[in-house]
Write a protein that holds these residues in place. Structure first.
Motif, PDB file in Angstrom:
ATOM      1  N   SER A  44       0.806  -1.225   0.000  1.00 35.73           N
ATOM      2  CA  SER A  44       0.000   0.000   0.000  1.00 35.73           C
ATOM      3  C   SER A  44       0.840   1.275   0.000  1.00 35.73           C
ATOM      4  CB  SER A  44      -0.941   0.008   1.211  1.00 35.73           C
ATOM      5  OG  SER A  44      -0.199  -0.071   2.422  1.00 35.73           O
ATOM      6  N   GLU A  45       2.069   1.224   0.530  1.00 36.54           N
ATOM      7  CA  GLU A  45       2.892   2.429   0.593  1.00 36.54           C
ATOM      8  C   GLU A  45       3.378   2.889  -0.787  1.00 36.54           C
ATOM      9  OE1 GLU A  45       4.887  -0.999   0.243  1.00 36.54           O
ATOM     10  OE2 GLU A  45       3.794  -0.517   2.092  1.00 36.54           O
ATOM     11  N   VAL A  47       1.210   3.046  -3.423  1.00 36.89           N
ATOM     12  CA  VAL A  47       0.040   3.520  -4.163  1.00 36.89           C
ATOM     13  C   VAL A  47       0.267   4.936  -4.671  1.00 36.89           C
ATOM     14  CG1 VAL A  47      -2.388   4.191  -3.946  1.00 36.89           C
ATOM     15  CG2 VAL A  47      -1.613   1.999  -3.025  1.00 36.89           C
ATOM     16  N   ASP A  69      -3.568  -2.851  -7.460  1.00 38.58           N
ATOM     17  CA  ASP A  69      -4.410  -3.062  -6.290  1.00 38.58           C
ATOM     18  C   ASP A  69      -3.500  -3.148  -5.068  1.00 38.58           C
ATOM     19  OD1 ASP A  69      -6.774  -3.223  -7.769  1.00 38.58           O
ATOM     20  OD2 ASP A  69      -6.497  -5.368  -8.125  1.00 38.58           O
ATOM     21  N   PRO A  70      -3.798  -2.424  -3.982  1.00 32.42           N
ATOM     22  CA  PRO A  70      -2.961  -2.498  -2.790  1.00 32.42           C
ATOM     23  C   PRO A  70      -3.328  -3.689  -1.906  1.00 32.42           C
ATOM     24  CG  PRO A  70      -4.677  -0.866  -2.467  1.00 32.42           C
ATOM     25  CD  PRO A  70      -4.849  -1.395  -3.877  1.00 32.42           C
ATOM     26  N   ALA A  71      -2.335  -4.232  -1.224  1.00 32.79           N
ATOM     27  CA  ALA A  71      -2.546  -5.317  -0.266  1.00 32.79           C
ATOM     28  C   ALA A  71      -1.323  -5.378   0.641  1.00 32.79           C
ATOM     29  CB  ALA A  71      -2.749  -6.651  -0.974  1.00 32.79           C
ATOM     30  N   GLY A  72      -1.492  -5.982   1.810  1.00 32.68           N
ATOM     31  CA  GLY A  72      -0.357  -6.168   2.705  1.00 32.68           C
ATOM     32  C   GLY A  72       0.624  -7.172   2.114  1.00 32.68           C
ATOM     33  N   SER A 183       0.238  -5.695   8.659  1.00 35.05           N
ATOM     34  CA  SER A 183       1.094  -4.690   8.038  1.00 35.05           C
ATOM     35  C   SER A 183       2.556  -5.093   7.939  1.00 35.05           C
ATOM     36  CB  SER A 183       0.988  -3.384   8.829  1.00 35.05           C
ATOM     37  OG  SER A 183       1.912  -2.438   8.371  1.00 35.05           O
ATOM     38  N   SER A 229      -2.727   0.124   8.164  1.00 31.84           N
ATOM     39  CA  SER A 229      -1.846   0.688   7.145  1.00 31.84           C
ATOM     40  C   SER A 229      -0.903   1.699   7.767  1.00 31.84           C
ATOM     41  CB  SER A 229      -2.679   1.358   6.051  1.00 31.84           C
ATOM     42  OG  SER A 229      -1.862   2.139   5.202  1.00 31.84           O
ATOM     43  N   GLU A 231       0.171   4.351   6.601  1.00 27.92           N
ATOM     44  CA  GLU A 231      -0.246   5.718   6.306  1.00 27.92           C
ATOM     45  C   GLU A 231      -1.132   6.280   7.416  1.00 27.92           C
ATOM     46  OE1 GLU A 231       0.229   9.049   4.037  1.00 27.92           O
ATOM     47  OE2 GLU A 231       1.149   7.090   3.743  1.00 27.92           O
TER      48      GLU A 231
END
Length: 358
Positions: A44-45, A47, A69-72, A183, A229, A231
């Motif tokens: 995700s970081e 994106v 697509d974001p994912a851990g 995470s 996340s 963020e």
């Protein structure tokens, strides 16, 4: 007239058939404008990087439209259906290693990386420096994790630190992290503190896992609620100030990205520390299909994309790009860097901690 109409209709039908044949024999990922859609699943970081218009335009110059697509990172390595993607781009080497093994893929690309860091404030740094936990390491300051673990093992509160008038809060001295069950940044933090707790050695055996587990669990469980996340706690740090989270585990790239933007969010005595030792979050792209391989090659070879990665805070393979953008706002080299445990070891530790959440 009828004959002419019949001939015309036949021509139209023939052209339609030819078009269908050509389309069918071409790239199934091709879009109407001739670009190729490439789909990836990413940590995700990253994106913000892939959504940046300049990055989108840079890929477009090479005929690509990259959709992500974001994912851990743990999810990418264990539970995400990778069959619908052209590439996987987790944020840790252990997760990438797991995908490589499962998919029997030998080619990988590591276009940039980011060390784990700590977002904090001037009064906190000064307080911990007087206490002996923060030290100077050349051109930057570090939080000595051995000293930090002594404080956490004793359950030390901020208001118990001698001479503390800057932050006399009635809560434990603890770094704020994300949820270790989800995470990657929490997993990287665990890698660093477990190394110190294991006598300055990478945890690599069931006996070592059992020995460090109680102390590691305490570091996470004593925080209470943790977000999924990286963020999210970083935004709290920027908006809520020192009162909520005096020290937050982040990726260095997050802090530097905000500084480079110049949007005013990095002000009010905000400071970047590095844990000692720290761990590198190695953003590793595994090509699952040919088009994914093309993205990996561009990220590691295209100067425009490398410069954009540096502007978004990432350390690039060629340090020139990072240095040109960041200047003296971050150290050119980090000395005290350790490797994370293997994927299997890290998973067992994370699972054991996760089960204690109830």
């Amino acid at each position: 007239m009828k004959r002419q109409l019949s001939i015309g209709l036949a021509v139209v039908l023939l052209v339609a058939v030819v078009v269908l044949i050509v389309r069918g024999s071409g790239d199934e990922n091709a879009t109407a404008d001739g670009k190729t859609v490439v789909k990836g699943v990413i940590g995700s970081e990253k994106v913000a990087f892939f959504n940046d218009k300049r990055v989108i335009d840079a890929f477009a110059k090479h005929g690509l439209t990259v959709q992500v697509d974001p994912a851990g990172s743990r999810q990418i390595a264990t539970s995400v259906d990778l069959g619908k993607y052209d590439f996987a781009f987790p944020s840790s080497a252990p997760a990438a290693q797991k995908i490589q093994q499962d998919k029997k893929i030998t080619t990988v690309y590591t276009p940039f990386h980011s060390p784990m860091a700590i977002a904090t404030f001037d009064p906190i740094v000064d307080l911990l420096a007087k206490q002996g936990s923060v030290k100077q390491a050349g051109e930057y300051q570090v939080l000595d994790l051995a000293k930090y673990l002594e404080l956490t093992a004793a359950g030390t509160r901020w208001d118990q630190l001698p001479g503390n008038t800057a932050y006399p809060a009635r809560k434990n001295v603890l770094l704020t992290t994300t949820d270790p069950r989800n995470s990657n940044s929490a997993a990287m933090y665990l890698s660093a503190v477990s190394f110190v707790a294991n006598g300055n050695a990478v945890v690599s055996s069931p006996a070592a896992e059992a020995a460090v587990l109680p102390a590691m669990s305490k570091l996470f469980l004593d925080q209470g609620y943790a977000q999924n996340s990286t963020e999210a706690p970083f935004e709290d740090y920027l908006s809520a100030g020192m009162g909520k989270s005096p020290m937050v585990v982040i990726y260095e790239s997050q802090f530097l990205d905000r500084q480079t933007r110049g949007d005013g969010s990095i002000q009010g005595g905000r400071r970047l520390l590095y844990p000692s030792p720290t761990v590198l979050s190695k953003h590793t792209l595994i090509p699952l299909k040919d088009h994914g391989d093309q993205v990996g090659k561009l990220l590691t070879s295209d100067p425009e994309l490398a410069k954009l990665a540096a502007e978004l805070g990432f350390r690039t393979n060629d340090p020139k790009y990072f240095r040109d953008v960041v200047g003296d706002r971050a150290p050119a080299d980090l000395i005290d860097v350790v490797e994370p445990p293997s994927f299997e070891t890290l998973e067992r530790l994370l699972d054991a901690i996760g089960k204690q959440y109830g």
